[in-house]
Design a protein around this motif. Sequence first.
Motif, short mmCIF file in Angstrom:
data_model
loop_
_atom_site.label_atom_id
_atom_site.label_comp_id
_atom_site.label_asym_id
_atom_site.label_seq_id
_atom_site.Cartn_x
_atom_site.Cartn_y
_atom_site.Cartn_z
N GLN B 313 -1.10 1.33 8.70
CA GLN B 313 -0.23 0.62 7.74
C GLN B 313 -1.16 0.10 6.71
N LEU B 317 -0.87 1.47 3.19
CA LEU B 317 0.20 0.80 2.41
C LEU B 317 -0.63 -0.13 1.36
N ASP B 318 -1.62 -0.74 1.98
CA ASP B 318 -2.21 -2.12 1.10
C ASP B 318 -3.20 -1.20 0.09
N LYS B 319 -3.56 -0.04 0.39
CA LYS B 319 -4.65 0.57 -0.68
C LYS B 319 -4.09 1.84 -0.98
#
Lengths: 364, 321
Positions: B313, B317-319
Motif C-alpha cells: 500500500q 498508493l503513495d508513489k
Amino acid sequence: MTRLPPYLQSISQVWVDRQVKDAPLIKRVGRRLRHVPWTVLAQDEPLPQSSGRVLYLKHYKGAFWRWCPGTRCYRCCGYRIIHIGENCPLNCSYCILKSYFQDDVLKVWANQDDLFAELDREVKGRPQSYFRAGTGEFTDSLALEAVTGYSRDLVSYVNDCPNLCLELKTKVVDLSWMEGVKRPKNILPAWSLNAPDIVHQEEDQTTTLEERLQAARECVQSGFRVCLHFDPIIHFPGWEQGYGQVVDMIFDYLRPKDIAYLSLGSFRGMPELKAYIARHWPGSKYVYDEYVTGLDGKFRLFRPLRIEQFRFMVGRLQKHGLRKQLYLCMESDEVWKAVFGYTPADMVGGLSRHLLTLAFGWDE
Amino acid sequence: MTTHIRHLSAEEIDCSPGWLVCREEPDAGFLSVIAKFGVVQPVLITERDGRWMLVCGWKRVQACRSLNLSIPCLPITADDLACAEIFLHCKSEELRSGPPALAWARYIFSRLPSQEAEKRCASSLRPLLGSKDWRCLQAWLGLDQDWDQFITQGQVPFELGQVLAALKPNESRDFLPLFSHSAWSVNKARQVATWLIELAQGKGRPVRDLLKELGILDILNRDLSPKDTQLAVIHRVRGARFPSLTKLEQEFDRLQEEVAGKTKWSIQPEQHFESNGLSLQTRIRSQADAEQALAELHSIVESSELQRIWAWQERALDKME
C-alpha cells in the motif's frame, strides 16, 4: 457614485428584512446600490420571485460563531468561522457552495449587533483562549466589501480583541478594510490561488493572479503577514507546469516570512457538485478525472493522484523556503505521511495548535 | 352523458384504442370468479363510427371472451382525450408505475401540442407518480420512443431516464445496443451509463465509438449469460473510467490471494484505498469453523504476511509508478 467592481455590477435588486432596515450596514449598502430596486420584506414574508442577481440583506437568526464543517475521517485544521453571509458573486466552476446552498442569492447577515454580541460572548468573554477565525468559508470574505464594508467593521472589532486572529480569504482585490486596522498582527489577509489555466478557464469573475499577489505584497508592506490557499487543486493536463508557474510567481511578490501559512486542498465535494458542473460548465472536463468516493461520502481525486500533486507542490514550495507554514486541508494521515513524512498527530498540540502559533506569530 | 347498460359480446367491442395503455390478461382465479358471478361491474365503452370502443375493462372483456359470456357495458359519450382521462382514473393504481404512465403520456402527446400535453400530464400523472418518477418520465419524454418497448419489457429501468437525459436524443440512442441486450438492474444500469457518459464527455467522443473501442459490442455478441455479460461490461467500462484505481485493485487482489488465498479469510482494502485500513472477513457456521478460522487468522498475523500488504500500500498508493 463610485463604480462597482465588475463582479458586483450584475446585482439587479436588493431585498431587506424589515427588522434590519435601519441598521448602519443597510444605510451603507443603500448609498452604494441606490441605482437598483429595493424590496423591504416583512417578517416571515415569503421571498419574492428573483430575477437576475439578488443581494439579500437578512436578519440572520442562526449562529455567527461556528466550527468549520470539517468531515469525519480527515484532518481538519480547527478553523473557526465568523458567519457573515452566504454565496459568492465570483462564479467559479468548481465552487463547492453551488451544491451547498439551495439558491444563488447573495446573502449578507445585516444584524451585525447580534454578530458582535455573539463575538463578545465567545471571544472577548474568553480572553484566556486564542482563536483563528475567518469569514471566507461560506462566501468570499471581500467580494461584497465594496458595497457592505463588512470586513472593515470586523477588523475594527478585532482591534479590541487580542485573542482573535481574523483571516480574510478572497480571490479579489479590495484593501479598503485596511484603514480600520490598528493591530495588523491580528489580521491575516488571504488569497486563494490556482494554476493560470484554471484561473483563466474556470474562474469567471476573479482578479488575476498578478493582481492578487500584488495586493498581498501591499499588505506585507503595510505590516501584515498574509495567507495563501491552493484549494481546490485540480488535476488537468499540464497541471505540473501550471501549478509550478504559480508557485514560482508567489515568490516574485512575497518572501517566505511574509506568509503566515499556506494550505493545499484537492478538489472535492458533494456528489451533486460534479453533475452541477457538468450541466453548467460543459467545457470543464476536469470533473471527468478519476474521482472516487472518499470516507466522508464526498468525491475526491484518487489518492495516488492527489499525493502526486501535493508532493509536487510541496516540493516546489519548499525549494522557495516554505516549510512549517504548509498544511493540507481535509486529508488523511496516510496522505500527510506520504507528502510530509509526518502527520498532524506528530505536531505539538496538533494541527490546530500549530496553525494558531503561526497565525499569532508566537514562533517568531 | 350516460345511457342504459347494454350487453355485448366480446367481438362487438373494439379493444384496440390507444388510450388502453396497460392491459392485464385474466388469470385463472379471475376467470373462475367471472365464471361463478359473471361481470358484476360493467365495462365502459364509447361509440365511434358505429363501433363500440372499449374505454376501460380490458381484463373483464378478455375473461368473457374466453368464457363465451356477454359483457355488461356502460356506454359513455367522451372524446379520445376524455377517454384517456377516464382510463387513467379507472387504472390509477397501475399508472402509479413509470412504464404505463409513460405510455399514457405518449398517447396524450400524440393528441395534443407539446405544451398543452405537458400541462395535462403534469396535472394528471404527477400526483400519481410522485416527483422523482415524474422527473424520470419527463426525461424519457425528451428521448426517443425506441426506448419505450425496453422500458415496458423491464429491460431498461425507468430510473435510467434521468441519466440519459444528460445527453441529446441522438446520443442516448448510442446506448440502445447495450440496454436492449438484457434486463438491467437500476444500480448497474445507472452506474454503467454514468461512467460511459463521463468517459465520452471527458474524451469528447461519442458513446458509440467508446462501445467499439472498449470492446463492449464484442462482449454483447459473446455467448454469455445475461449476468455474465453485464459483469463483463461493467468491468470493462469501470476499468476505462478509473484506470489507476482498477490497476491497483487488481494488484491488491493478487496480493490478498497470496496472503489469505488458502484460508477462509478474505482481506479487503478501505474503500478506494482512502486509508491503509484492511477488513478481514470470514463466515462461520459452527464451533469447528470458528476454531479453524481463528487458527488461520493467527497464522496470517504471525507470518507477517499482512506486513506485505501494508508495504505494498505504501509503495503503490503513495508513489505512483
